[in-house]
Scaffold this motif. Structure first.
Motif, PDB file in Angstrom:
ATOM      1  N   GLU A   1      36.689 -35.289  15.674  1.00  0.00           N
ATOM      2  CA  GLU A   1      37.923 -34.527  15.538  1.00  0.00           C
ATOM      3  C   GLU A   1      38.705 -34.882  14.274  1.00  0.00           C
ATOM      4  OE1 GLU A   1      39.843 -32.867  19.092  1.00  0.00           O
ATOM      5  OE2 GLU A   1      38.119 -31.963  18.107  1.00  0.00           O
ATOM      6  N   VAL A   2      39.160 -33.870  13.560  1.00  0.00           N
ATOM      7  CA  VAL A   2      40.163 -34.034  12.511  1.00  0.00           C
ATOM      8  C   VAL A   2      41.538 -34.010  13.177  1.00  0.00           C
ATOM      9  CG1 VAL A   2      41.242 -32.977  10.490  1.00  0.00           C
ATOM     10  CG2 VAL A   2      38.749 -33.017  10.695  1.00  0.00           C
ATOM     11  N   ASN A   3      42.361 -35.029  12.912  1.00  0.00           N
ATOM     12  CA  ASN A   3      43.717 -35.060  13.480  1.00  0.00           C
ATOM     13  C   ASN A   3      44.654 -34.127  12.719  1.00  0.00           C
ATOM     14  OD1 ASN A   3      43.003 -37.194  15.300  1.00  0.00           O
ATOM     15  ND2 ASN A   3      43.247 -38.645  13.617  1.00  0.00           N
ATOM     16  N   ASN A   4      44.676 -34.292  11.398  1.00  0.00           N
ATOM     17  CA  ASN A   4      45.534 -33.470  10.552  1.00  0.00           C
ATOM     18  C   ASN A   4      45.149 -33.674   9.091  1.00  0.00           C
ATOM     19  OD1 ASN A   4      47.144 -35.824   9.521  1.00  0.00           O
ATOM     20  ND2 ASN A   4      47.797 -35.905  11.662  1.00  0.00           N
TER      21      ASN A   4
ATOM     22  N   ILE B   1      46.524 -32.381  -0.068  1.00  0.00           N
ATOM     23  CA  ILE B   1      45.532 -31.536  -0.736  1.00  0.00           C
ATOM     24  C   ILE B   1      45.746 -31.646  -2.238  1.00  0.00           C
ATOM     25  CG2 ILE B   1      44.638 -29.202  -1.073  1.00  0.00           C
ATOM     26  CD1 ILE B   1      45.666 -28.523   1.732  1.00  0.00           C
ATOM     27  N   ASP B   2      44.712 -32.080  -2.938  1.00  0.00           N
ATOM     28  CA  ASP B   2      44.738 -32.129  -4.403  1.00  0.00           C
ATOM     29  C   ASP B   2      43.966 -30.906  -4.900  1.00  0.00           C
ATOM     30  OD1 ASP B   2      44.470 -32.608  -7.077  1.00  0.00           O
ATOM     31  OD2 ASP B   2      43.964 -34.728  -6.868  1.00  0.00           O
ATOM     32  N   TYR B   3      44.706 -29.837  -5.195  1.00  0.00           N
ATOM     33  CA  TYR B   3      44.045 -28.578  -5.525  1.00  0.00           C
ATOM     34  C   TYR B   3      43.377 -28.627  -6.898  1.00  0.00           C
ATOM     35  CZ  TYR B   3      43.167 -23.600  -5.023  1.00  0.00           C
ATOM     36  OH  TYR B   3      42.549 -22.383  -4.874  1.00  0.00           O
ATOM     37  N   ARG B   4      43.953 -29.409  -7.809  1.00  0.00           N
ATOM     38  CA  ARG B   4      43.370 -29.519  -9.146  1.00  0.00           C
ATOM     39  C   ARG B   4      41.982 -30.147  -9.091  1.00  0.00           C
ATOM     40  NH1 ARG B   4      48.584 -31.607 -10.098  1.00  0.00           N
ATOM     41  NH2 ARG B   4      49.993 -30.143 -11.142  1.00  0.00           N
ATOM     42  N   ASN B   5      41.858 -31.199  -8.288  1.00  0.00           N
ATOM     43  CA  ASN B   5      40.588 -31.923  -8.187  1.00  0.00           C
ATOM     44  C   ASN B   5      39.756 -31.509  -6.975  1.00  0.00           C
ATOM     45  OD1 ASN B   5      40.946 -33.719 -10.496  1.00  0.00           O
ATOM     46  ND2 ASN B   5      42.616 -34.636  -9.289  1.00  0.00           N
ATOM     47  N   LYS B   6      40.198 -30.449  -6.285  1.00  0.00           N
ATOM     48  CA  LYS B   6      39.448 -29.880  -5.172  1.00  0.00           C
ATOM     49  C   LYS B   6      39.111 -30.929  -4.106  1.00  0.00           C
ATOM     50  CE  LYS B   6      39.480 -26.056  -7.479  1.00  0.00           C
ATOM     51  NZ  LYS B   6      40.482 -25.031  -7.122  1.00  0.00           N
ATOM     52  N   THR B   7      40.143 -31.711  -3.726  1.00  0.00           N
ATOM     53  CA  THR B   7      39.955 -32.798  -2.762  1.00  0.00           C
ATOM     54  C   THR B   7      40.961 -32.670  -1.633  1.00  0.00           C
ATOM     55  OG1 THR B   7      39.160 -34.282  -4.507  1.00  0.00           O
ATOM     56  CG2 THR B   7      39.895 -35.303  -2.457  1.00  0.00           C
ATOM     57  N   ILE B   8      40.491 -32.867  -0.426  1.00  0.00           N
ATOM     58  CA  ILE B   8      41.356 -32.874   0.759  1.00  0.00           C
ATOM     59  C   ILE B   8      41.350 -34.275   1.341  1.00  0.00           C
ATOM     60  CG2 ILE B   8      41.752 -31.933   3.066  1.00  0.00           C
ATOM     61  CD1 ILE B   8      40.225 -29.429   2.166  1.00  0.00           C
ATOM     62  N   TYR B   9      42.537 -34.794   1.626  1.00  0.00           N
ATOM     63  CA  TYR B   9      42.682 -36.072   2.308  1.00  0.00           C
ATOM     64  C   TYR B   9      43.102 -35.768   3.746  1.00  0.00           C
ATOM     65  CZ  TYR B   9      42.756 -37.920  -2.447  1.00  0.00           C
ATOM     66  OH  TYR B   9      42.437 -38.226  -3.750  1.00  0.00           O
ATOM     67  N   PHE B  10      42.442 -36.389   4.703  1.00  0.00           N
ATOM     68  CA  PHE B  10      42.735 -36.044   6.095  1.00  0.00           C
ATOM     69  C   PHE B  10      42.550 -37.246   7.020  1.00  0.00           C
ATOM     70  CE2 PHE B  10      38.242 -35.321   5.449  1.00  0.00           C
ATOM     71  CZ  PHE B  10      37.634 -35.730   6.628  1.00  0.00           C
ATOM     72  N   SER B  11      43.212 -37.173   8.164  1.00  0.00           N
ATOM     73  CA  SER B  11      43.093 -38.185   9.219  1.00  0.00           C
ATOM     74  C   SER B  11      42.107 -37.673  10.268  1.00  0.00           C
ATOM     75  CB  SER B  11      44.458 -38.438   9.867  1.00  0.00           C
ATOM     76  OG  SER B  11      44.344 -39.241  11.029  1.00  0.00           O
ATOM     77  N   ALA B  12      41.234 -38.562  10.749  1.00  0.00           N
ATOM     78  CA  ALA B  12      40.215 -38.132  11.710  1.00  0.00           C
ATOM     79  C   ALA B  12      39.725 -39.301  12.549  1.00  0.00           C
ATOM     80  CB  ALA B  12      39.038 -37.481  10.981  1.00  0.00           C
ATOM     81  N   LYS B  13      38.938 -38.937  13.568  1.00  0.00           N
ATOM     82  CA  LYS B  13      38.321 -39.898  14.482  1.00  0.00           C
ATOM     83  C   LYS B  13      36.798 -39.811  14.357  1.00  0.00           C
ATOM     84  CE  LYS B  13      41.990 -38.825  17.829  1.00  0.00           C
ATOM     85  NZ  LYS B  13      42.794 -40.038  17.718  1.00  0.00           N
TER      86      LYS B  13
END
Length: 528
Positions: free
Chosen positions: A159-162, A166-178
Motif C-alpha cells: 500500500e501507498v499511504n500518500n 512531486i519533483d516535476y522537473r526531475n520526474k520524481t515522486i516521493y511517497f510514503s508506503a508499506k
C-alpha cells in the motif's frame, strides 16, 4: 446539546444529520472580485457531496470533485466558464467506498510538497497524479489533462499511504508506503515511468517526512516500539545531514518499562492478523496473569504499527507495572493490507470485529501464562463500540469491559461516516440491525463500565443513554459515569459552555484512575 452546569439548563443547537436523514444541499458559487460578478455553477447530477474544489496553479482552470451519497463513485470535473457547466475528467468507483484525501496546491512552481502528504495533484500543464485502489491496493497513477491514462507508477501487493512531494522537473515522486511490511511506514522515491524505486529511510519503524520547497532536503521524523521519536534532516537521497532532536530513552528505562512485541495470530480460516503483546514488568512465565485487550478496530484503521507509543503504550505501562498483560491487534476490516481485507468491514462493521476478538481471546486462553478467566477489554469511540459488542456477543470470553464515548447505534451517528462503511439504510436494513449493540443486549454478561461526556458533539451521549435503557429493560447490570460539559476527549466543549468549562486534565486523571480501579476489582483474583 444541553449545558447542565448553569442554574437553568441551557440548550444549544448544532447541525448533525444522522444516518438515513437529509444532508445539506451542496453548491459552488464563483465571485469575480475584479468585475464584481457572481455566478452559481451548474452542478452535475453526481454532486451529492463535493469533497474537493481547487484552482489549477497559474491558470483560470477550476476543478472540483463529486461523490455520491454511498461514497463509492468519485468524479473529477473541470469547470467550463463559457457554458457554466463541467467536463468529466476522471472517475474512480467500486462496490464499497472511496478513500480520498483533499487536493493540495503546490508550494512552488513545478514542485509539490506538503507536511502531511496528499493523494491527488494537478500539475501546471494539467497532468494529474493521484492515488487509487482500483487494482486492489493503494497505488499512484498518472493521467493526461483530459483524463486519458498515462501509466500506473507503483504496483504490487502493498500500500501507498500518500504522496509526500512531486519533483516535476526531475520526474520524481516521493511517497510514503508499506512496501516491505504493513506494520511500518517508509519514504520512497520513484520516477514517473515507474522505474528506479528506492527506499530512502532505512531505520526500522514508522517514518514521516516534510520536504523543503526546493526538494533537496526533507525533515524525517521516526520512531519504533523501542526507539522514541527522533527528528533528522536528510538529503533527497536519504543521507542523514543532521539530527535535530532525539528523545533520551534512558529516562524511560529508569522506570523498567516493557515494550510491545509484534506477533501474529490466526483466525479459524487461517487469516493472519498482526498483534502486539506487552508483558508485565517482572514477567514470570510460570505465573498466570490477567489480560487487558485494547483496540479500535474500525474500518480502514490500523493500530499495530511499529512506532513509539503504539497501542496506548504509555498508559498501559501503569497496568503492566501491576501485573497485567496488554494485548492489541488489527482485526479483519482494518487498513494497510489492501482493499479486499479492508472491505470485510463493509455492510456490517461489527461482524468480523466480534469474530476476530473471539479468536484473539481463544489465542490468549491458550497461553500457559494467561489467566483465561480474567480477560478484560476496553476502547474509546469506535473502540468503545467494539467493547460493547464484545460484552454482548462475545461475553463468554470477556469478564469486564470499559467503553468510552461509543457509537452504540449506527442510526444515531452521522451520515458521512456511517453510510460510508454501511451503505444506505434502505438498502441494508439487516446490516444496520446486526451492527447495533442494542440488538444484542440480551446476551450481555460480565462487568461493564460505560463512560461518556454529555457535551460530546461527535458521538452524542444519547448512545450510552439508549444502551442503559436497553440494559434495564433486559434486566442487565452496567455501571455508567457521565462527565459534565465534556466533549469526545473529555475536555471542555467550548461551543456549549465557556462559563462552566469541563477540566480536561482532571477528567482524564479521574477517568484513568476509575479504569484502573475497575480492572483491579474485576480481573485480579485474591490469590494473584
Amino acid at each position: 446539546m444541553v449545558d447542565y452546569e448553569a442554574q437553568y439548563p441551557v440548550v444549544k443547537y448544532i447541525r448533525y444529520p444522522k444516518t438515513g436523514e437529509d444532508n445539506p444541499i451542496v453548491s459552488i458559487s464563483i465571485l469575480d472580485l475584479k468585475n464584481k460578478e457572481y455566478r452559481s455553477v451548474n452542478l452535475p447530477d453526481t454532486a451529492y457531496y463535493i469533497p474537493d474544489i481547487i484552482w489549477q496553479t497559474n491558470s483560470s482552470n477550476l476543478y472540483f470533485a463529486t461523490l455520491n451519497r454511498k461514497q463509492n463513485d468519485w468524479n473529477l470535473y473541470k469547470y467550463d466558464f463559457d457554458t457554466n457547466g463541467a467536463d468529466l475528467i476522471l472517475n474512480d468507483s467500486n462496490d464499497s467506498w472511496i478513500d480520498r484525501d483533499p487536493f493540495i496546491v503546490p508550494g512552488e512552481i513545478g514542485t509539490w510538497t506538503t507536511k502531511r502528504g496528499f493523494s491527488f495533484a494537478i500539475m501546471d500543464d494539467g497532468e494529474i497524479i493521484w492515488i487509487s485502489e482500483k487494482d486492489g491496493f493503494s497505488h499512484i497513477y498518472r493521467n493526461r489533462p483530459d483524463g486519458r491514462p498515462i501509466n500506473q507508477v507503483t504496483r504490487g501487493n502493498w500500500e501507498v499511504n500518500n504522496i509526500s512531494a512531486i519533483d516535476y522537473r526531475n520526474k520524481t515522486i516521493y511517497f510514503s508506503a508499506k512496501k516491505e511490511t504493513e506494520t511500518e511506514n517508509h519514504l520512497y522515491s520513484i520516477k514517473f515511468n515507474g522505474s528506479r524505486l528506492k527506499r530512502l529511510t532505512k531505520e526500522k519503524g514508522s517514518h514521516s517526512s516534510s520536504f523543503s520547497p526546493t526538494l533537496n532536503y526533507f525533515i524525517n521524523s521516526y520512531s519504533s516500539f523501542t526507539v522514541p521519536p527522533k527528528t533528522l534532516i536528510r538529503e533527497d537521497n536519504g543521507k542523514i545531514v543532521r539530527i535535530l532532536r532525539e528523545t533520551d530513552k534512558s529516562k524511560f528505562d529508569a522506570y523498567n518499562l516493557t515494550y510491545p512485541q509484534l506477533i501474529n495470530i490466526f483466525t479459524d480460516d487461517g487469516t493472519r492478523l498482526n498483534a502486539l503483546i506487552t508483558y508485565p514488568h517482572n514477567f514470570d512465565p510460570m505465573k498466570q496473569y490477567p489480560v487487558i485487550l485494547y483496540n479500535y478496530g474500525g474500518p480502514g484503521s490500523q493500530l499495530v504499527i511499529n512506532r513509539w507509543g503504539a497501542g496506548s503504550h504509555t498508559l498501559h505501562q501503569y497496568f503492566a507495572s501491576r501485573d497485567f498483560i496488554i494485548f492489541s491487534f488489527d482485526n479483519r476490516g482494518t487498513g494497510g493490507r489492501g482493499k479486499a481485507f479492508k472491505d470485510l468491514a463493509y455492510g456490517d462493521y461489527g461482524k468480523y470485529l466480534v469474530k476476530d476478538h473471539i479468536e484473539a481471546a481463544k489465542y490468549l486462553q491458550g497461553l500457559t501464562y494467561v489467566d483465561g478467566d480474567n480477560i478484560g477489554i476496553w476502547g474509546w469511540s469506535g473502540g468503545g463500540y467494539l467493547t460493547n459488542m464484545c460484552m454482548t456477543l462475545a461475553s463468554d470470553y470477556f469478564k469486564a469491559g470499559i467503553s468510552i464515548a461509543p457509537n452504540v447505534e449506527p442510526l444515531l451517528y452521522d451520515t458521512i461516516w456511517t453510510e460510508r462503511y454501511m451503505g444506505l439504510v434502505e438498502e441494508n436494513p439487516e446490516g444496520y440491525k446486526n451492527a447495533s449493540v442494542l440488538t444484542h443486549v440480551d446476551k450481555a454478561k460480565g462487568h461493564l463500565l460505560q463512560i461518556h461526556g454529555n457535551a460530546d458533539d461527535n458521538v452524542h451521549h444519547q448512545h450510552s443513554i439508549k444502551l442503559a435503557k436497553a440494559y434495564a429493560e433486559h434486566g442487565k447490570d452496567m455501571e455508567m459515569f457521565i462527565y459534565s460539559n465534556a466533549n469526545h476527549g473529555m475536555s471542555n466543549n467550548n461551543f456549549l459552555s465557556e462559563d462552566y468549562p469541563a477540566d480536561g486534565w482532571k477528567n482524564r486523571y479521574h477517568l484513568y484512575k476509575k479504569m484502573a480501579d475497575f480492572f483491579m476489582e474485576h480481573l485480579v483474583t485474591d490469590n494473584f
